[in-house]
Design a protein around this motif. Structure first.
Motif, PDB file in Angstrom:
ATOM      1  N   GLY A  41       0.814  -1.208   0.000  1.00 27.90           N
ATOM      2  CA  GLY A  41       0.000   0.000   0.000  1.00 27.90           C
ATOM      3  C   GLY A  41       0.845   1.255   0.000  1.00 27.90           C
ATOM      4  N   ALA A  42       1.920   1.251   0.789  1.00 25.31           N
ATOM      5  CA  ALA A  42       2.801   2.415   0.842  1.00 25.31           C
ATOM      6  C   ALA A  42       3.423   2.688  -0.517  1.00 25.31           C
ATOM      7  CB  ALA A  42       3.900   2.198   1.883  1.00 25.31           C
ATOM      8  N   ASN A  43       3.766   1.619  -1.223  1.00 25.70           N
ATOM      9  CA  ASN A  43       4.343   1.782  -2.559  1.00 25.70           C
ATOM     10  C   ASN A  43       3.310   2.338  -3.531  1.00 25.70           C
ATOM     11  OD1 ASN A  43       4.908   0.360  -5.441  1.00 25.70           O
ATOM     12  ND2 ASN A  43       6.833   0.841  -4.426  1.00 25.70           N
ATOM     13  N   LYS A  44       2.103   1.817  -3.450  1.00 24.58           N
ATOM     14  CA  LYS A  44       1.055   2.275  -4.372  1.00 24.58           C
ATOM     15  C   LYS A  44       0.658   3.722  -4.091  1.00 24.58           C
ATOM     16  CE  LYS A  44      -2.996   0.592  -6.778  1.00 24.58           C
ATOM     17  NZ  LYS A  44      -3.907  -0.556  -6.999  1.00 24.58           N
ATOM     18  N   MET A  45       0.824   4.145  -2.848  1.00 24.46           N
ATOM     19  CA  MET A  45       0.514   5.525  -2.469  1.00 24.46           C
ATOM     20  C   MET A  45       1.714   6.454  -2.705  1.00 24.46           C
ATOM     21  SD  MET A  45      -1.542   4.496   1.004  1.00 24.46           S
ATOM     22  CE  MET A  45      -2.009   6.146   1.575  1.00 24.46           C
ATOM     23  N   MET A  94       0.662   6.630  12.513  1.00 25.37           N
ATOM     24  CA  MET A  94      -0.304   5.540  12.619  1.00 25.37           C
ATOM     25  C   MET A  94      -1.398   5.609  11.557  1.00 25.37           C
ATOM     26  SD  MET A  94      -1.513   2.828  13.882  1.00 25.37           S
ATOM     27  CE  MET A  94      -0.379   2.602  15.241  1.00 25.37           C
ATOM     28  N   ARG A  95      -2.000   6.777  11.361  1.00 24.41           N
ATOM     29  CA  ARG A  95      -3.110   6.876  10.413  1.00 24.41           C
ATOM     30  C   ARG A  95      -2.651   6.582   8.989  1.00 24.41           C
ATOM     31  NH1 ARG A  95      -4.128  12.118   8.015  1.00 24.41           N
ATOM     32  NH2 ARG A  95      -2.299  13.453   8.231  1.00 24.41           N
ATOM     33  N   MET A  96      -1.397   6.904   8.667  1.00 24.12           N
ATOM     34  CA  MET A  96      -0.893   6.621   7.330  1.00 24.12           C
ATOM     35  C   MET A  96      -0.561   5.137   7.181  1.00 24.12           C
ATOM     36  SD  MET A  96      -1.424   9.453   6.073  1.00 24.12           S
ATOM     37  CE  MET A  96      -0.851   9.116   4.412  1.00 24.12           C
ATOM     38  N   LYS A  97      -0.121   4.505   8.264  1.00 25.40           N
ATOM     39  CA  LYS A  97       0.083   3.059   8.232  1.00 25.40           C
ATOM     40  C   LYS A  97      -1.233   2.337   7.960  1.00 25.40           C
ATOM     41  CE  LYS A  97       4.060   2.511  11.335  1.00 25.40           C
ATOM     42  NZ  LYS A  97       4.530   1.886  12.588  1.00 25.40           N
ATOM     43  N   GLN A  98      -2.280   2.819   8.648  1.00 26.30           N
ATOM     44  CA  GLN A  98      -3.592   2.179   8.474  1.00 26.30           C
ATOM     45  C   GLN A  98      -4.147   2.439   7.081  1.00 26.30           C
ATOM     46  OE1 GLN A  98      -5.274   3.870  12.190  1.00 26.30           O
ATOM     47  NE2 GLN A  98      -5.634   1.745  12.777  1.00 26.30           N
ATOM     48  N   ALA A  99      -3.908   3.630   6.563  1.00 23.29           N
ATOM     49  CA  ALA A  99      -4.338   3.922   5.193  1.00 23.29           C
ATOM     50  C   ALA A  99      -3.595   3.044   4.195  1.00 23.29           C
ATOM     51  CB  ALA A  99      -4.089   5.403   4.875  1.00 23.29           C
ATOM     52  N   ALA A 100      -2.289   2.882   4.402  1.00 26.24           N
ATOM     53  CA  ALA A 100      -1.494   2.023   3.518  1.00 26.24           C
ATOM     54  C   ALA A 100      -1.969   0.579   3.597  1.00 26.24           C
ATOM     55  CB  ALA A 100      -0.010   2.123   3.891  1.00 26.24           C
ATOM     56  N   ALA A 101      -2.332   0.137   4.787  1.00 26.11           N
ATOM     57  CA  ALA A 101      -2.832  -1.226   4.948  1.00 26.11           C
ATOM     58  C   ALA A 101      -4.121  -1.434   4.160  1.00 26.11           C
ATOM     59  CB  ALA A 101      -3.073  -1.532   6.431  1.00 26.11           C
ATOM     60  N   ALA A 102      -4.998  -0.439   4.191  1.00 29.93           N
ATOM     61  CA  ALA A 102      -6.268  -0.548   3.464  1.00 29.93           C
ATOM     62  C   ALA A 102      -6.041  -0.644   1.959  1.00 29.93           C
ATOM     63  CB  ALA A 102      -7.150   0.658   3.794  1.00 29.93           C
ATOM     64  N   ILE A 143      -9.749 -21.333  -0.743  1.00 33.55           N
ATOM     65  CA  ILE A 143      -8.518 -21.052  -0.008  1.00 33.55           C
ATOM     66  C   ILE A 143      -8.673 -19.732   0.757  1.00 33.55           C
ATOM     67  CG2 ILE A 143      -6.045 -20.582  -0.203  1.00 33.55           C
ATOM     68  CD1 ILE A 143      -6.091 -22.320  -2.760  1.00 33.55           C
ATOM     69  N   PRO A 144      -8.768 -19.777   2.090  1.00 35.46           N
ATOM     70  CA  PRO A 144      -8.838 -18.533   2.858  1.00 35.46           C
ATOM     71  C   PRO A 144      -7.481 -17.827   2.844  1.00 35.46           C
ATOM     72  CG  PRO A 144      -9.670 -20.424   4.119  1.00 35.46           C
ATOM     73  CD  PRO A 144      -8.933 -20.966   2.946  1.00 35.46           C
ATOM     74  N   VAL A 145      -7.502 -16.518   2.607  1.00 33.10           N
ATOM     75  CA  VAL A 145      -6.303 -15.693   2.689  1.00 33.10           C
ATOM     76  C   VAL A 145      -6.474 -14.782   3.897  1.00 33.10           C
ATOM     77  CG1 VAL A 145      -4.817 -14.017   1.536  1.00 33.10           C
ATOM     78  CG2 VAL A 145      -5.956 -15.800   0.193  1.00 33.10           C
ATOM     79  N   VAL A 146      -5.625 -14.957   4.890  1.00 36.70           N
ATOM     80  CA  VAL A 146      -5.798 -14.311   6.192  1.00 36.70           C
ATOM     81  C   VAL A 146      -4.743 -13.229   6.396  1.00 36.70           C
ATOM     82  CG1 VAL A 146      -5.979 -14.707   8.686  1.00 36.70           C
ATOM     83  CG2 VAL A 146      -6.612 -16.537   7.068  1.00 36.70           C
ATOM     84  N   ASN A 147      -5.181 -12.117   6.966  1.00 34.30           N
ATOM     85  CA  ASN A 147      -4.239 -11.072   7.379  1.00 34.30           C
ATOM     86  C   ASN A 147      -4.804 -10.372   8.599  1.00 34.30           C
ATOM     87  OD1 ASN A 147      -2.010  -9.404   7.432  1.00 34.30           O
ATOM     88  ND2 ASN A 147      -2.545  -8.239   5.594  1.00 34.30           N
ATOM     89  N   GLU A 148      -3.939  -9.655   9.290  1.00 34.35           N
ATOM     90  CA  GLU A 148      -4.393  -8.823  10.396  1.00 34.35           C
ATOM     91  C   GLU A 148      -5.196  -7.649   9.837  1.00 34.35           C
ATOM     92  OE1 GLU A 148      -3.655  -7.836  14.638  1.00 34.35           O
ATOM     93  OE2 GLU A 148      -2.043  -8.823  13.580  1.00 34.35           O
ATOM     94  N   ASN A 149      -6.224  -7.245  10.562  1.00 35.14           N
ATOM     95  CA  ASN A 149      -7.038  -6.123  10.122  1.00 35.14           C
ATOM     96  C   ASN A 149      -6.379  -4.819  10.566  1.00 35.14           C
ATOM     97  OD1 ASN A 149      -9.057  -4.584   9.083  1.00 35.14           O
ATOM     98  ND2 ASN A 149     -10.663  -5.323  10.443  1.00 35.14           N
ATOM     99  N   ASP A 150      -5.240  -4.496   9.934  1.00 31.23           N
ATOM    100  CA  ASP A 150      -4.431  -3.354  10.375  1.00 31.23           C
ATOM    101  C   ASP A 150      -5.140  -2.018  10.239  1.00 31.23           C
ATOM    102  OD1 ASP A 150      -2.202  -4.827  11.135  1.00 31.23           O
ATOM    103  OD2 ASP A 150      -1.383  -4.847   9.106  1.00 31.23           O
ATOM    104  N   THR A 182      -3.708  -1.216  17.781  1.00 30.74           N
ATOM    105  CA  THR A 182      -2.908  -1.767  18.873  1.00 30.74           C
ATOM    106  C   THR A 182      -2.034  -2.905  18.388  1.00 30.74           C
ATOM    107  OG1 THR A 182      -4.715  -3.269  19.494  1.00 30.74           O
ATOM    108  CG2 THR A 182      -4.595  -1.155  20.636  1.00 30.74           C
ATOM    109  N   GLU A 183      -2.446  -3.553  17.292  1.00 30.74           N
ATOM    110  CA  GLU A 183      -1.691  -4.691  16.787  1.00 30.74           C
ATOM    111  C   GLU A 183      -0.529  -4.261  15.903  1.00 30.74           C
ATOM    112  OE1 GLU A 183      -2.210  -7.738  17.905  1.00 30.74           O
ATOM    113  OE2 GLU A 183      -3.786  -6.889  19.134  1.00 30.74           O
ATOM    114  N   ILE A 184      -0.470  -3.001  15.513  1.00 26.39           N
ATOM    115  CA  ILE A 184       0.637  -2.542  14.680  1.00 26.39           C
ATOM    116  C   ILE A 184       1.838  -2.181  15.542  1.00 26.39           C
ATOM    117  CG2 ILE A 184       1.404  -0.761  13.071  1.00 26.39           C
ATOM    118  CD1 ILE A 184      -1.367  -0.570  11.979  1.00 26.39           C
ATOM    119  N   GLU A 185       1.592  -1.494  16.681  1.00 18.32           N
ATOM    120  CA  GLU A 185       2.713  -0.936  17.425  1.00 18.32           C
ATOM    121  C   GLU A 185       2.776  -1.309  18.901  1.00 18.32           C
ATOM    122  OE1 GLU A 185       2.614   3.252  16.767  1.00 18.32           O
ATOM    123  OE2 GLU A 185       3.750   3.099  14.913  1.00 18.32           O
ATOM    124  N   SER A 186       1.713  -1.859  19.444  1.00 16.67           N
ATOM    125  CA  SER A 186       1.695  -2.119  20.881  1.00 16.67           C
ATOM    126  C   SER A 186       2.731  -3.173  21.278  1.00 16.67           C
ATOM    127  CB  SER A 186       0.299  -2.601  21.299  1.00 16.67           C
ATOM    128  OG  SER A 186       0.312  -3.050  22.642  1.00 16.67           O
TER     129      SER A 186
END
Length: 263
Positions: free
Chosen positions: A55-59, A68-76, A129-136, A141-145
């Motif tokens: 996401g960061a590359n595409k942005m 944090m908000r930019m990390k979450q935006a990149a994750a989306a 086939i389920p593809v699983v990831n964290e809902n960043d 709290t799961e990104i930096e805690s």
């Protein structure tokens, strides 16, 4: 050949190239091999990293975002891109994929946990086939805690393996397995092909972080293996750039490093 339920974890360093772009050859190789493994009668769950980096590359960020908000935006953005690529490449091999995004509450709350297990079972029953990831995008709290359930997707893959009562966890790394010393620094490093007990000496060998593009080093893989093996699930670490190692695993040959189940 024993048919098994296998959780496979792939990391950012496998899915992206040095420029941070999606590595399409690796997406294709991984999709083809996993499709073939499923064709042999196995059930497969894929735990995939890479959303923030892609996401960061595409942005058009010049580096991984720190806010944090930019990390979450990149994750989306990146999660959308990754699922598009998985749908495309698995589709070439006549496979259907499904997206499952998790956060800690989905595992901790019994009702959510039960619903999640039922979803996995339904998908696997239908050959999806389920593809699983964290809902960043929401699980900040799961990104930096420092006190987090998953830590990174190595730990998440072990949690999913336990949750789904998998027979095997395979973690795709950027090296061939677990060595007695860092093979990037020492040419005489030796691959350890089997570990029956994960103790302090193993953690000390694991050291710190690994590839600069991912967050998980070998230590987080040991932590994942520790969780999985303590729940009776053998764990194998192989090189993600050579996913053909999955054939060796399902056909009973040695590959990478085996962390043997403890019960």
């Amino acid at each position: 050949m024993k048919k098994r339920r296998i959780v496979i974890k792939v990391g950012t360093s496998t899915l992206t190239n040095e420029l941070g772009n999606p590595d399409l050859r690796e997406f294709d190789k991984l999709s083809m091999t996993i499709s073939d493994v499923q064709n042999l009668g196995n059930e497969v769950i894929l735990v995939s990293s890479g959303a923030i980096a892609v996401g960061a590359n595409k942005m058009h960020f010049t580096e991984k975002p720190h806010e944090m908000r930019m990390k979450q935006a990149a994750a989306a953005v990146g999660q959308c891109e990754n699922m598009f690529l998985y749908d495309k490449f698995f589709g070439y091999y006549n496979k259907t994929v499904a997206q499952i995004l998790l956060n800690a509450e989905d595992i901790k709350q019994e009702e959510k946990k039960e619903n999640l297990v039922n979803t996995f079972e339904a998908l696997l029953e239908m050959g999806i086939i389920p593809v699983v990831n964290e809902n960043d995008s929401v699980s900040y709290t799961e990104i930096e805690s420092d006190d987090r359930l998953f830590g990174d997707n190595d730990k998440l893959s072990a949690v999913v393996a336990v949750l789904c009562q998998a027979d095997l966890l395979v973690i795709l790394s950027d090296i061939d397995g677990f060595y007695d010393r860092d093979p990037r620094l020492y040419k005489d490093a030796k691959l350890i092909d089997r570990i029956d007990k994960i103790d302090d000496s193993v953690y000390n060998l694991a050291g710190g972080a690994g590839s600069r593009r991912g967050t998980g080093g070998m230590r987080t893989k040991i932590e994942a293996a520790d969780l999985a093996t303590s729940n009776g699930i053998s764990t194998i670490v192989i090189n993600g750039r050579a996913p053909s190692g999955l054939y060796d695993i399902v056909e009973g040959r040695k590959a990478g490093t085996l962390f043997a189940a403890r019960k």
